[in-house]
Write a protein that holds these residues in place. Structure first.
Motif, short mmCIF file in Angstrom:
data_model
loop_
_atom_site.label_atom_id
_atom_site.label_comp_id
_atom_site.label_asym_id
_atom_site.label_seq_id
_atom_site.Cartn_x
_atom_site.Cartn_y
_atom_site.Cartn_z
N LEU A 21 -6.02 -0.05 8.13
CA LEU A 21 -4.80 0.69 7.82
C LEU A 21 -4.99 2.20 7.70
CD1 LEU A 21 -3.46 -1.62 4.94
CD2 LEU A 21 -2.96 -1.78 7.40
N VAL A 22 -6.22 2.68 7.79
CA VAL A 22 -6.51 4.08 7.44
C VAL A 22 -6.54 5.01 8.65
CG1 VAL A 22 -8.25 5.61 6.40
CG2 VAL A 22 -7.77 3.38 5.38
N ASN A 72 -10.59 4.46 0.10
CA ASN A 72 -9.84 3.60 1.04
C ASN A 72 -10.67 2.44 1.58
OD1 ASN A 72 -7.03 4.77 1.57
ND2 ASN A 72 -8.30 6.59 1.84
N SER A 97 -8.39 -0.56 2.35
CA SER A 97 -7.49 -0.19 3.44
C SER A 97 -8.22 -0.10 4.76
CB SER A 97 -6.81 1.16 3.12
OG SER A 97 -6.02 1.06 1.97
N LYS A 98 -9.45 0.41 4.73
CA LYS A 98 -10.25 0.48 5.96
C LYS A 98 -10.60 -0.91 6.46
CE LYS A 98 -12.33 5.04 5.23
NZ LYS A 98 -13.57 5.79 4.87
N PRO A 104 -3.66 5.54 3.91
CA PRO A 104 -3.26 4.28 4.56
C PRO A 104 -1.85 4.42 5.14
CG PRO A 104 -2.89 4.11 2.21
CD PRO A 104 -3.50 5.48 2.45
N PHE A 158 0.85 -1.19 0.00
CA PHE A 158 0.00 0.00 0.00
C PHE A 158 0.89 1.24 0.00
CE2 PHE A 158 -2.74 -3.29 1.50
CZ PHE A 158 -4.02 -2.92 1.12
#
Length: 211
Positions: free
Chosen positions: A145-146, A137, A140-141, A176, A77
């Motif tokens: 990771l966000v 995101n 990523s969420k 992220p 990422f």
């Protein structure tokens, strides 16, 4: 020179050029992320990676379940093409792409940028692996990771000419953290690198050794 040394050299150069106030703002944001314990809830080794489908730099949908039928996946990422540390990371992985593929893995990068901006990043860095757009995101969420940029960091990025609203096509001001995974064909995460400090990234040689 390996990626870790390249990142450190760039960090040292930036430290010598940027005003103390800017450096303090960026370090404060890192400290805030550490205090938030974001790594405690982020997906890690042993967790199951979700089945996802995201558009690549030309808008084609890439489905992970289809890729995993044939290959393991090295997934990294990055924040965006505006981030010099991200560009160093992407080029470093491009340099070892043949070694990753020789181990039976496919390399993929994900960022919250729009496909148009991902295409620019791909062309700028001469990348021959997939660069996917994670709109808003969402993936990523799901992986934990966000984070939302503090207002002080948002203002600093704006002063640098970094417009996340434009590059991501949303006004969420979220990014992220630095993250790299190896995903096995059954969807299990077998390797993770996670850091709240954007200046730190997984070393490609360590990823290859883990394959």
């Amino acid at each position: 020179m390996n990626l870790t040394k390249q990142l450190q050299e760039h960090a040292n150069t930036s430290k010598s050029k940027l005003p103390k106030e800017a450096l303090d703002t960026m370090q404060s944001a890192i400290n805030e992320l550490v205090s938030s314990s974001i790594l405690d809830t982020a997906s890690k080794t042993g967790d199951q990676f979700p089945d996802i489908s995201l558009p690549n730099a030309t808008g084609k949908q890439i489905n992970f379940s289809e890729i995993l039928k044939q290959n393991r996946v090295v997934l990294t990422f990055y924040r965006g093409g505006w981030c010099p540390y991200c560009n160093l990371e992407l080029r470093a992985f491009q340099n070892v792409l043949s070694e990753i593929e020789a181990k039976g893995a496919k390399l993929i990068a994900i960022s919250p940028e729009t496909p148009d901006n991902s295409l620019s990043t791909t062309e700028k860095n001469n990348l021959s692996f997939e660069v996917l757009s994670d709109t808003n995101n969402k993936v990523s969420k799901a992986l934990g990771l966000v984070f939302k940029l503090p207002e002080s960091l948002q203002a600093l990025y704006t002063s640098f000419g970094i417009d996340l609203s434009q590059s991501q096509d949303n006004k969420d001001q979220e990014l992220p953290i630095a993250a790299t995974y190896i995903i096995e064909q059954d969807g299990t995460i077998s390797y993770d690198f996670l850091s709240e400090d954007y200046k730190l990234r997984a070393n490609p040689n360590e990823v290859i050794a883990a394959l």
